[in-house]
Design a protein around this motif. Structure first.
Motif, PDB file in Angstrom:
ATOM      1  N   THR A 129      -4.518  -4.836  -8.311  1.00 45.87           N
ATOM      2  CA  THR A 129      -4.119  -3.689  -7.811  1.00 45.87           C
ATOM      3  C   THR A 129      -5.150  -2.420  -8.008  1.00 45.87           C
ATOM      4  O   THR A 129      -5.632  -2.341  -9.054  1.00 45.87           O
ATOM      5  N   THR A 130      -5.573  -1.589  -7.020  1.00 42.29           N
ATOM      6  CA  THR A 130      -6.554  -0.685  -7.170  1.00 42.29           C
ATOM      7  C   THR A 130      -5.898   0.647  -6.798  1.00 42.29           C
ATOM      8  O   THR A 130      -4.936   0.777  -5.998  1.00 42.29           O
ATOM      9  N   TYR A 131      -6.319   1.706  -7.420  1.00 38.77           N
ATOM     10  CA  TYR A 131      -5.456   3.068  -7.354  1.00 38.77           C
ATOM     11  C   TYR A 131      -6.859   3.941  -7.170  1.00 38.77           C
ATOM     12  O   TYR A 131      -7.800   3.925  -8.020  1.00 38.77           O
ATOM     13  N   GLN A 190       1.549   4.528 -11.201  1.00 39.64           N
ATOM     14  CA  GLN A 190       2.347   3.767 -10.330  1.00 39.64           C
ATOM     15  C   GLN A 190       3.666   4.507  -9.860  1.00 39.64           C
ATOM     16  O   GLN A 190       4.230   4.270  -8.866  1.00 39.64           O
ATOM     17  N   ARG A 221       0.974  -1.278  -0.120  1.00 34.77           N
ATOM     18  CA  ARG A 221       0.130   0.099   0.064  1.00 34.77           C
ATOM     19  C   ARG A 221       0.896   1.331   0.215  1.00 34.77           C
ATOM     20  O   ARG A 221       1.869   1.363   0.757  1.00 34.77           O
ATOM     21  N   SER A 238       6.300  -3.073  -4.393  1.00 35.45           N
ATOM     22  CA  SER A 238       5.098  -3.184  -5.136  1.00 35.45           C
ATOM     23  C   SER A 238       4.598  -4.823  -5.007  1.00 35.45           C
ATOM     24  O   SER A 238       3.574  -5.231  -5.479  1.00 35.45           O
ATOM     25  N   GLU A 274      -7.657   0.191 -12.080  1.00 37.43           N
ATOM     26  CA  GLU A 274      -7.498  -1.329 -11.556  1.00 37.43           C
ATOM     27  C   GLU A 274      -6.462  -1.811 -12.541  1.00 37.43           C
ATOM     28  O   GLU A 274      -6.484  -1.719 -13.764  1.00 37.43           O
ATOM     29  N   TRP A 277      -1.229 -10.358  -9.260  1.00 37.78           N
ATOM     30  CA  TRP A 277      -1.695  -9.377  -8.318  1.00 37.78           C
ATOM     31  C   TRP A 277      -2.836  -8.452  -8.719  1.00 37.78           C
ATOM     32  O   TRP A 277      -2.907  -8.399  -9.949  1.00 37.78           O
ATOM     33  N   MET A 289      -2.284   3.578  -3.776  1.00 33.53           N
ATOM     34  CA  MET A 289      -2.230   2.180  -4.662  1.00 33.53           C
ATOM     35  C   MET A 289      -2.507   1.094  -3.383  1.00 33.53           C
ATOM     36  O   MET A 289      -1.884   1.180  -2.476  1.00 33.53           O
ATOM     37  N   GLU A 290      -3.337  -0.021  -3.672  1.00 34.40           N
ATOM     38  CA  GLU A 290      -3.372  -0.964  -2.917  1.00 34.40           C
ATOM     39  C   GLU A 290      -3.050  -2.297  -3.744  1.00 34.40           C
ATOM     40  O   GLU A 290      -3.967  -2.628  -4.566  1.00 34.40           O
ATOM     41  N   ARG A 291      -2.227  -3.126  -3.396  1.00 33.91           N
ATOM     42  CA  ARG A 291      -1.926  -4.541  -4.163  1.00 33.91           C
ATOM     43  C   ARG A 291      -2.217  -5.571  -3.472  1.00 33.91           C
ATOM     44  O   ARG A 291      -1.757  -5.888  -2.285  1.00 33.91           O
ATOM     45  N   ARG A 292      -2.875  -6.633  -3.716  1.00 30.27           N
ATOM     46  CA  ARG A 292      -3.482  -7.806  -3.116  1.00 30.27           C
ATOM     47  C   ARG A 292      -2.978  -9.148  -3.882  1.00 30.27           C
ATOM     48  O   ARG A 292      -3.247  -9.225  -5.191  1.00 30.27           O
TER      49      ARG A 292
END
Length: 174
Positions: free
Chosen positions: A153-155, A75, A29, A96, A165, A151, A129-132
């Motif tokens: 990722t949402t912004y 990014q 994040r 990331s 996304e 992954w 940014m959140e990366r799962r």
């Protein structure tokens, strides 16, 4: 005449339990401010000469209040800078990717990225940014086993509006 059966070749497990446990978890994040001069420098460096990034009159003629940032710049706005001596052996910071470790598959390469952009950002927007980790799968390729990590990722911006996304993959090989 006796027939010999050949034992199937044992494929090593390249996905450590610690990495497998990260599936579904947020592993990175970061937030950053979108700054006009920074995105314009980035755009020039990568050969992006769209007048939407540079020319206020052009941007206004296309329905914007001012110039906007190139979508792929997002990014870079959030990740910051890593000193060269702190980069991993594969040349990345790990910021990331959540520092997922594959000790038996240390060679990494990009596996692809698909991004959907929902809105442009402008000067002063703050993007988070959140990366799962979506999946970690061991596969067998022509040249041997590898790990495929995906992954999601949402912004989002400072108003919690979805900006973009992305689905990104990485390949790790022995």
């Amino acid at each position: 005449m006796t027939q010999q059966t050949q034992e199937p070749e044992q494929v090593p497990d390249l996905v450590p339990a610690e990495a497998a446990a990260q599936v579904g978890a947020v592993v990175a994040r970061a937030s950053g401010e979108v700054i006009r001069r920074d995105w314009q420098r980035w755009a020039v460096a990568v050969g992006e000469d769209n007048p939407l990034w540079f020319d206020t009159d052009h941007a206004r003629a296309h329905g914007f209040d001012d110039v906007v940032a190139p979508p792929l710049y997002l990014q870079y706005a959030v990740l910051g800078v890593t000193p060269l001596d702190r980069l991993r052996a594969d040349g990345s910071s790990g910021a990331s990717s959540g520092d997922l470790a594959f000790p038996d598959a240390p060679r990494r390469m990009a596996g692809g990225e698909s991004t959907t952009f929902h809105r442009y950002c402008g000067h002063g927007d703050v993007v988070t940014m959140e990366r799962r980790v979506e999946s970690i799968v061991q596969k067998q390729g022509r040249s041997g086993p590898f790990v495929l990590v995906t992954w999601r990722t949402t912004y989002t911006d400072q108003r919690d509006e979805l900006v973009a996304e992305a689905t990104t993959s990485m390949i790790a090989r022995p």
